[in-house]
Design a protein around this motif. Structure first.
Motif, mmCIF file in Angstrom:
data_model
loop_
_atom_site.group_PDB
_atom_site.id
_atom_site.type_symbol
_atom_site.label_atom_id
_atom_site.label_comp_id
_atom_site.label_asym_id
_atom_site.label_seq_id
_atom_site.Cartn_x
_atom_site.Cartn_y
_atom_site.Cartn_z
ATOM 1 N N MET A 302 21.894 -5.583 -4.668
ATOM 2 C CA MET A 302 21.008 -4.460 -4.987
ATOM 3 C C MET A 302 19.732 -5.245 -5.728
ATOM 4 S SD MET A 302 21.208 -1.635 -7.935
ATOM 5 C CE MET A 302 21.309 -3.095 -9.326
ATOM 6 N N LEU A 303 20.048 -6.242 -6.489
ATOM 7 C CA LEU A 303 18.877 -7.021 -7.033
ATOM 8 C C LEU A 303 18.163 -7.669 -6.079
ATOM 9 C CD1 LEU A 303 20.741 -7.906 -10.232
ATOM 10 C CD2 LEU A 303 18.793 -6.618 -10.248
ATOM 11 N N LEU A 304 18.842 -8.291 -4.897
ATOM 12 C CA LEU A 304 18.172 -8.968 -3.871
ATOM 13 C C LEU A 304 17.105 -8.288 -3.326
ATOM 14 C CD1 LEU A 304 20.667 -11.480 -2.110
ATOM 15 C CD2 LEU A 304 18.420 -11.979 -3.229
ATOM 16 N N ALA A 305 17.598 -6.906 -2.811
ATOM 17 C CA ALA A 305 16.749 -6.092 -2.102
ATOM 18 C C ALA A 305 15.756 -5.474 -2.903
ATOM 19 C CB ALA A 305 17.805 -4.759 -1.506
ATOM 20 N N THR A 306 16.145 -5.263 -4.173
ATOM 21 C CA THR A 306 14.989 -4.759 -4.869
ATOM 22 C C THR A 306 13.687 -5.746 -5.348
ATOM 23 O OG1 THR A 306 16.436 -3.449 -6.223
ATOM 24 C CG2 THR A 306 14.433 -3.800 -7.281
ATOM 25 N N GLY A 307 14.352 -6.986 -5.372
ATOM 26 C CA GLY A 307 13.351 -8.011 -5.552
ATOM 27 C C GLY A 307 12.295 -7.997 -4.254
ATOM 28 N N ILE A 308 12.888 -8.131 -3.047
ATOM 29 C CA ILE A 308 12.138 -8.352 -1.796
ATOM 30 C C ILE A 308 11.371 -7.084 -1.830
ATOM 31 C CG2 ILE A 308 12.581 -8.009 0.511
ATOM 32 C CD1 ILE A 308 15.100 -9.730 0.218
ATOM 33 N N VAL A 309 11.794 -6.086 -1.987
ATOM 34 C CA VAL A 309 10.968 -4.865 -1.614
ATOM 35 C C VAL A 309 9.634 -4.610 -2.701
ATOM 36 C CG1 VAL A 309 10.756 -2.131 -2.061
ATOM 37 C CG2 VAL A 309 12.683 -3.261 -0.709
ATOM 38 N N SER A 310 9.959 -5.025 -4.126
ATOM 39 C CA SER A 310 8.923 -5.340 -5.208
ATOM 40 C C SER A 310 7.890 -6.340 -4.612
ATOM 41 C CB SER A 310 9.635 -5.762 -6.339
ATOM 42 O OG SER A 310 10.461 -4.841 -6.902
ATOM 43 N N MET A 311 8.372 -7.365 -3.999
ATOM 44 C CA MET A 311 7.356 -8.410 -3.478
ATOM 45 C C MET A 311 6.365 -7.767 -2.601
ATOM 46 S SD MET A 311 8.214 -12.307 -1.795
ATOM 47 C CE MET A 311 9.003 -11.293 -0.399
ATOM 48 N N TRP A 312 6.980 -7.286 -1.478
ATOM 49 C CA TRP A 312 6.183 -6.516 -0.350
ATOM 50 C C TRP A 312 5.568 -5.355 -1.019
ATOM 51 C CZ3 TRP A 312 11.083 -5.770 3.613
ATOM 52 C CH2 TRP A 312 11.093 -7.126 4.237
ATOM 53 N N ALA A 313 5.985 -4.447 -1.769
ATOM 54 C CA ALA A 313 5.101 -3.382 -2.117
ATOM 55 C C ALA A 313 3.865 -3.799 -2.937
ATOM 56 C CB ALA A 313 5.975 -2.533 -2.928
ATOM 57 N N PHE A 314 4.024 -4.694 -3.771
ATOM 58 C CA PHE A 314 3.099 -5.266 -4.786
ATOM 59 C C PHE A 314 1.906 -5.898 -4.100
ATOM 60 C CE2 PHE A 314 0.869 -8.393 -7.596
ATOM 61 C CZ PHE A 314 0.709 -7.560 -8.615
ATOM 62 N N GLN A 315 2.348 -6.870 -2.927
ATOM 63 C CA GLN A 315 1.408 -7.480 -2.386
ATOM 64 C C GLN A 315 0.447 -6.400 -1.158
ATOM 65 O OE1 GLN A 315 3.680 -11.578 -1.836
ATOM 66 N NE2 GLN A 315 2.747 -10.779 0.117
ATOM 67 N N ILE A 316 1.185 -5.572 -0.831
ATOM 68 C CA ILE A 316 0.370 -4.303 -0.025
ATOM 69 C C ILE A 316 -0.419 -3.873 -0.920
ATOM 70 C CG2 ILE A 316 1.048 -2.321 1.412
ATOM 71 C CD1 ILE A 316 3.577 -3.372 2.120
ATOM 72 N N LEU A 317 0.047 -3.207 -2.081
ATOM 73 C CA LEU A 317 -1.012 -2.534 -2.919
ATOM 74 C C LEU A 317 -2.155 -3.347 -3.245
ATOM 75 C CD1 LEU A 317 -1.272 -0.077 -4.807
ATOM 76 C CD2 LEU A 317 0.024 -1.032 -6.640
ATOM 77 N N VAL A 318 -1.991 -4.444 -3.526
ATOM 78 C CA VAL A 318 -3.067 -5.309 -4.390
ATOM 79 C C VAL A 318 -3.807 -5.812 -2.952
ATOM 80 C CG1 VAL A 318 -3.581 -7.456 -5.144
ATOM 81 C CG2 VAL A 318 -1.632 -6.237 -6.156
ATOM 82 N N ASN A 319 -3.495 -6.228 -2.001
ATOM 83 C CA ASN A 319 -4.053 -6.393 -0.871
ATOM 84 C C ASN A 319 -5.209 -5.399 -0.414
ATOM 85 O OD1 ASN A 319 -4.508 -6.989 2.428
ATOM 86 N ND2 ASN A 319 -4.506 -9.103 1.544
ATOM 87 N N VAL A 320 -4.516 -4.444 0.056
ATOM 88 C CA VAL A 320 -5.419 -3.284 0.518
ATOM 89 C C VAL A 320 -6.357 -2.627 -0.559
ATOM 90 C CG1 VAL A 320 -5.168 -1.020 1.243
ATOM 91 C CG2 VAL A 320 -3.618 -2.475 2.116
ATOM 92 N N GLY A 321 -5.733 -2.619 -1.716
ATOM 93 C CA GLY A 321 -6.695 -2.366 -2.881
ATOM 94 C C GLY A 321 -7.977 -3.087 -2.946
ATOM 95 N N MET A 322 -7.704 -4.485 -2.715
ATOM 96 C CA MET A 322 -8.703 -5.557 -2.851
ATOM 97 C C MET A 322 -9.815 -5.410 -1.841
ATOM 98 S SD MET A 322 -8.024 -9.738 -2.313
ATOM 99 C CE MET A 322 -7.583 -9.667 -0.810
ATOM 100 N N THR A 323 -9.177 -5.175 -0.421
ATOM 101 C CA THR A 323 -10.352 -5.202 0.310
ATOM 102 C C THR A 323 -11.214 -3.904 0.319
ATOM 103 O OG1 THR A 323 -8.653 -3.972 1.888
ATOM 104 C CG2 THR A 323 -8.788 -6.267 2.082
#
Length: 366
Positions: A302-323
């Motif tokens: 559960m923690l592995l899956a949450t960590g991976i999703v947190s990584m992806w979600a944060f990077q998508i949010l920040v990158n798209v927001g940055m552009t």
């Protein structure tokens, strides 16, 4: 056996990823096919070759028993520190940062792999502490555990990856049932201490934050990226100018158009509708990751899956927001989309682990 494994595979997650990478190869080709007046597709060939190889690794990882990783958490943590230290002494520099290690013709960015290693190591640490994190004293070992590699990455300097570390940690703490008052107090302390951190930031990092507030304050310097990105996305309108037809990207007005600002090329050439399609594919990817985390009965998984999703979600949010100009420029790549073999390999390995977690739950059900 093949039919049984195919039945248990998360096909929505797999095909969403394949579609994102296929779109990525088209956009990278459009952004980089003209180099000094000569047409070539070297970037596409390298990224495409890496994807095919990683896809085979993903299929292998999907059959791998992810629970075994818990046994290797401590050696992986030590290895992570060693490779991050190696960057400081034998790393190569580019764009004002020392983040890469050259191994013959191959350039490796250890901080990318460090994100996945930290997810595994932190999941192993927290798996025995679920429902027990109710005081600052209980959080202190976790803070030290994450803090050492965080500071090593920050030293490179790589503020973007450092922030990803924090996003991963907060996501995993949240599902560990930590007292919410503790997280609120930590966040409040971070806001209070932010002015102190300002004095330790590099000049270019300060400039990025200042031009985020007002890009026109330095239109030909630090604000240039944001201004050109917003022009590119806005000019794409509803359906875009067409693949290979963008002006900002094709005429090199848009810097880093195949890496950090690849979403700007999507906005210009494929328009608003193209952006919506890409974001929908990312939604499917994150959603299936959350479903995997929710259905997993094993705390480590559960923690592995949450960590991976947190990584992806944060990077998508920040990158798209940055552009789009609603986030500061931090150099965070868009998962599976931005050019970079190290980043692509890390994300593919992460997806392989998610597949492994999902398939084990399906096997247990049936």
């Amino acid at each position: 056996m093949f039919k049984r494994e195919w039945k248990n595979l998360d096909k929505v997650m797999l095909f969403s990823t394949i579609l994102i990478v296929c779109c990525s190869l088209c956009i990278i080709g459009s952004a980089t096919h003209i180099n000094k007046g000569v047409i070539n597709y070297d970037f596409v060939a390298k990224q495409g070759g890496a994807f095919v190889l990683n896809l085979l690794i993903v299929l292998f990882f999907s059959r791998f028993d992810y629970t075994r990783l818990k046994l290797f958490a401590k050696p992986l943590y030590v290895l992570n520190l060693l490779i991050l230290l190696a960057v400081m002494f034998v790393g190569t520099s580019a764009l004002g940062a020392q983040r890469w290690i050259q191994v013959g013709p191959i350039t490796i960015q250890p901080s990318e792999f460090s994100k996945l290693i930290m997810i595994i190591c932190t999941a192993a640490l927290l798996s025995n502490k679920v429902d027990k994190l109710n005081s600052f004293k209980s959080l202190l070992p976790i803070g030290l555990f994450v803090g050492i590699p965080f500071l090593l990455v920050l030293k490179q300097p790589d503020l973007g990856t450092s922030l990803v570390f924090l996003a991963i940690t907060f996501g995993m703490l949240f599902v560990s049932n930590v007292k919410m008052s503790l997280l609120r107090n930590i966040f409040a302390a971070g806001v209070v201490l932010a002015p102190i951190g300002w004095h330790f930031m590099k000049d270019y990092q300060k400039s990025r934050i200042l031009v985020f507030l007002d890009p026109n304050a330095d239109p030909f310097g630090a604000g240039y990226h944001i201004i050109q990105s917003k022009i590119a996305i806005g000019s794409g309108e509803l359906f875009g100018k067409g693949l290979f037809q963008g002006t900002q990207s094709q005429l090199n007005f848009l810097p880093e158009n195949h890496t950090d600002f690849i979403f700007s090329v999507i906005g210009e050439e494929l328009g608003f509708m193209g952006c919506i399609v890409i974001l929908f594919l990312y939604f499917l990817l994150v959603y299936r990751g959350l479903v995997t985390a929710k259905e997993c009965k094993d705390p480590f998984g559960m923690l592995l899956a949450t960590g991976i999703v947190s990584m992806w979600a944060f990077q998508i949010l920040v990158n798209v927001g940055m552009t789009c100009g609603i986030m500061p420029v931090t150099g965070i790549p868009l998962p599976f989309m931005s050019y970079g073999v190290s980043a692509l390999t890390t994300n593919m390995l992460a997806m392989g682990l998610l597949m492994s977690i999902y398939m084990r739950q399906q096997t247990m059900i049936f």
